[in-house]
Design a protein around this motif. Structure first.
Motif, PDB file in Angstrom:
ATOM      1  N   MET A 131       0.890  -1.259  -0.155  1.00  0.00           N
ATOM      2  CA  MET A 131       0.048   0.005   0.024  1.00  0.00           C
ATOM      3  C   MET A 131       0.948   1.314   0.037  1.00  0.00           C
ATOM      4  O   MET A 131       1.982   1.425   0.764  1.00  0.00           O
ATOM      5  CB  MET A 131      -1.163   0.053   1.334  1.00  0.00           C
ATOM      6  N   ASN A 132       0.723   2.172  -0.777  1.00  0.00           N
ATOM      7  CA  ASN A 132       1.259   3.454  -0.854  1.00  0.00           C
ATOM      8  C   ASN A 132       0.772   4.341   0.362  1.00  0.00           C
ATOM      9  O   ASN A 132       0.104   4.983   0.259  1.00  0.00           O
ATOM     10  CB  ASN A 132       0.810   4.065  -2.284  1.00  0.00           C
ATOM     11  N   LEU A 133       1.828   4.823   1.207  1.00  0.00           N
ATOM     12  CA  LEU A 133       1.763   5.543   2.296  1.00  0.00           C
ATOM     13  C   LEU A 133       1.609   6.865   1.895  1.00  0.00           C
ATOM     14  O   LEU A 133       2.624   7.672   2.408  1.00  0.00           O
ATOM     15  CB  LEU A 133       2.651   5.216   3.331  1.00  0.00           C
ATOM     16  N   ASP A 134       0.625   7.370   1.483  1.00  0.00           N
ATOM     17  CA  ASP A 134       0.846   8.590   0.830  1.00  0.00           C
ATOM     18  C   ASP A 134      -0.073   9.564   1.509  1.00  0.00           C
ATOM     19  O   ASP A 134      -0.808  10.740   0.818  1.00  0.00           O
ATOM     20  CB  ASP A 134       0.256   8.804  -0.852  1.00  0.00           C
ATOM     21  N   ASP A 135      -0.197   9.857   2.737  1.00  0.00           N
ATOM     22  CA  ASP A 135      -0.754  10.756   3.828  1.00  0.00           C
ATOM     23  C   ASP A 135       0.349  11.816   4.021  1.00  0.00           C
ATOM     24  O   ASP A 135       1.473  11.649   3.972  1.00  0.00           O
ATOM     25  CB  ASP A 135      -1.432  10.396   4.788  1.00  0.00           C
ATOM     26  N   THR A 157       1.452  12.505   6.975  1.00  0.00           N
ATOM     27  CA  THR A 157       2.662  12.045   7.889  1.00  0.00           C
ATOM     28  C   THR A 157       3.727  11.170   7.262  1.00  0.00           C
ATOM     29  O   THR A 157       4.697  10.511   8.215  1.00  0.00           O
ATOM     30  CB  THR A 157       1.850  11.706   9.083  1.00  0.00           C
ATOM     31  N   ALA A 158       3.116  10.398   6.181  1.00  0.00           N
ATOM     32  CA  ALA A 158       4.148   9.250   5.684  1.00  0.00           C
ATOM     33  C   ALA A 158       5.392   9.830   5.222  1.00  0.00           C
ATOM     34  O   ALA A 158       5.504  10.840   4.645  1.00  0.00           O
ATOM     35  CB  ALA A 158       3.391   8.346   4.806  1.00  0.00           C
ATOM     36  N   PRO A 159       6.567   9.156   4.943  1.00  0.00           N
ATOM     37  CA  PRO A 159       7.809   9.245   4.404  1.00  0.00           C
ATOM     38  C   PRO A 159       7.574   9.710   3.053  1.00  0.00           C
ATOM     39  O   PRO A 159       6.794   8.742   2.190  1.00  0.00           O
ATOM     40  CB  PRO A 159       8.541   7.991   4.879  1.00  0.00           C
ATOM     41  N   HIS A 160       8.161  10.473   2.394  1.00  0.00           N
ATOM     42  CA  HIS A 160       8.141  10.791   1.168  1.00  0.00           C
ATOM     43  C   HIS A 160       9.530  10.648   0.431  1.00  0.00           C
ATOM     44  O   HIS A 160      10.639  10.784   0.924  1.00  0.00           O
ATOM     45  CB  HIS A 160       7.722  12.075   0.802  1.00  0.00           C
ATOM     46  N   CYS A 161       9.479  10.485  -0.925  1.00  0.00           N
ATOM     47  CA  CYS A 161      10.776  10.486  -1.733  1.00  0.00           C
ATOM     48  C   CYS A 161      11.175  11.666  -1.692  1.00  0.00           C
ATOM     49  O   CYS A 161      10.280  12.574  -1.957  1.00  0.00           O
ATOM     50  CB  CYS A 161      10.228  10.000  -3.222  1.00  0.00           C
ATOM     51  N   THR A 162      12.490  11.872  -1.497  1.00  0.00           N
ATOM     52  CA  THR A 162      13.179  13.422  -1.487  1.00  0.00           C
ATOM     53  C   THR A 162      13.258  13.932  -2.847  1.00  0.00           C
ATOM     54  O   THR A 162      13.702  15.338  -3.085  1.00  0.00           O
ATOM     55  CB  THR A 162      14.518  13.316  -0.944  1.00  0.00           C
ATOM     56  N   HIS A 202       8.951  13.498  -4.287  1.00  0.00           N
ATOM     57  CA  HIS A 202       7.973  13.990  -3.024  1.00  0.00           C
ATOM     58  C   HIS A 202       6.531  13.269  -2.963  1.00  0.00           C
ATOM     59  O   HIS A 202       5.991  13.611  -2.262  1.00  0.00           O
ATOM     60  CB  HIS A 202       7.786  15.460  -2.888  1.00  0.00           C
ATOM     61  N   ARG A 203       6.614  12.051  -3.768  1.00  0.00           N
ATOM     62  CA  ARG A 203       5.540  11.186  -3.782  1.00  0.00           C
ATOM     63  C   ARG A 203       5.638  10.094  -2.248  1.00  0.00           C
ATOM     64  O   ARG A 203       6.809  10.016  -1.765  1.00  0.00           O
ATOM     65  CB  ARG A 203       5.510  10.261  -4.823  1.00  0.00           C
ATOM     66  N   GLY A 204       4.504   9.774  -1.606  1.00  0.00           N
ATOM     67  CA  GLY A 204       4.591   9.121  -0.330  1.00  0.00           C
ATOM     68  C   GLY A 204       5.437   7.446  -0.906  1.00  0.00           C
ATOM     69  O   GLY A 204       5.200   7.168  -1.970  1.00  0.00           O
ATOM     70  N   LEU A 205       6.098   7.031  -0.141  1.00  0.00           N
ATOM     71  CA  LEU A 205       7.029   5.885  -0.185  1.00  0.00           C
ATOM     72  C   LEU A 205       5.986   4.676   0.232  1.00  0.00           C
ATOM     73  O   LEU A 205       5.129   4.663   0.849  1.00  0.00           O
ATOM     74  CB  LEU A 205       8.148   5.825   0.574  1.00  0.00           C
ATOM     75  N   PHE A 206       6.097   3.497  -0.949  1.00  0.00           N
ATOM     76  CA  PHE A 206       5.581   2.266  -0.430  1.00  0.00           C
ATOM     77  C   PHE A 206       6.188   1.645   0.851  1.00  0.00           C
ATOM     78  O   PHE A 206       7.322   2.144   1.229  1.00  0.00           O
ATOM     79  CB  PHE A 206       5.679   1.307  -1.647  1.00  0.00           C
ATOM     80  N   ALA A 207       5.431   0.681   1.195  1.00  0.00           N
ATOM     81  CA  ALA A 207       5.752   0.077   2.386  1.00  0.00           C
ATOM     82  C   ALA A 207       7.383  -0.535   2.505  1.00  0.00           C
ATOM     83  O   ALA A 207       7.937  -0.343   3.263  1.00  0.00           O
ATOM     84  CB  ALA A 207       4.875  -0.938   2.986  1.00  0.00           C
ATOM     85  N   ASP A 208       7.553  -1.082   1.198  1.00  0.00           N
ATOM     86  CA  ASP A 208       8.877  -1.792   1.217  1.00  0.00           C
ATOM     87  C   ASP A 208      10.069  -0.881   0.842  1.00  0.00           C
ATOM     88  O   ASP A 208      11.035  -1.169   0.610  1.00  0.00           O
ATOM     89  CB  ASP A 208       8.798  -3.021  -0.074  1.00  0.00           C
TER      90      ASP A 208
END
Length: 209
Positions: A1-5, A7-12, A15-21
């Motif tokens: 699941m894409n954690l795209d809220d 508070t979720a970590p994002h790609c620097t 800046h999209r939310g990172l997937f769980a893995d």
């Protein structure tokens, strides 16, 4: 699941939310693949820079200048990219940085500049998965590699650089980007924007009106 809220970590980079893995990584998989594609293209473009040194080459126009002054014997833009201090030096500086963080011995350079270009690109690509996961400045690396590729392509093909678009952040700050910009931070309010978010902002001129 894409954690795209929020508070979720994002790609620097994008800046999209990172997937769980991907959690704990600095760059997402699509951005890592894009960096690898840019790196893979550089040696071939670098080899073609020597053919773009003559006045008029690489632009599709005649080599004869229409001005009254004699043209320079070599075009300075491709020369600066091909010479020491240009493309190869930028790549080698990054590899040195990576090796120091990894605790490896200082890399050694052998052969001419083309040989060194081929070698440093190979080593950067091999270590790219580590950089995507662990290097805190992989976003800066991504920007520089993308810029190097665009600069080489511009000199080799004569194509103009991508057109810059000006949009307005809700805080009122104008933001300029090209259609291949992956992400951007507003220097005024520090809001991070991904590519699709930048495209959704109103044009700066319309906002001002």
């Amino acid at each position: 699941m894409n954690l795209d809220d929020a508070t979720a970590p994002h790609c620097t980079i994008c800046h999209r939310g990172l997937f769980a893995d991907e959690l704990g990584h600095h760059a997402c998989r699509p951005c890592t693949r894009r960096i690898d594609e840019h790196l893979a293209a550089i040696p071939g473009l670098y080899a073609r820079l020597s053919g773009a040194l003559a006045p008029g080459s690489g632009s599709g126009g005649p080599a004869v200048s229409g001005s009254r002054t004699a043209p320079l014997p070599l075009r300075l833009e491709p020369l600066s990219l091909a010479a020491r201090g240009g493309v190869v030096t930028v790549l080698q500086t990054w590899l040195i940085d990576w090796f120091e963080l990894l605790g490896f011995r200082h890399p050694r350079w052998e052969g001419g500049l083309q040989d060194q270009c081929d070698d440093v690109v190979d080593r950067l690509r091999i270590n790219l998965p580590w950089a995507a996961a662990s290097h805190p400045a992989v976003d800066e690396f991504a920007r520089e590699i993308s810029q190097l590729r665009r600069q080489c392509e511009t000199q080799v093909t004569g194509e103009r650089p991508p057109r810059r678009v000006r949009v307005a952040c809700p805080c009122g700050q104008p933001l300029a980007f090209t259609l291949d910009t992956l992400g951007l931070r507003c220097p005024n309010c520090q809001t991070q924007y991904g590519h699709s978010e930048l495209l959704s902002l109103p044009l700066a001129e319309r906002a001002a009106a």
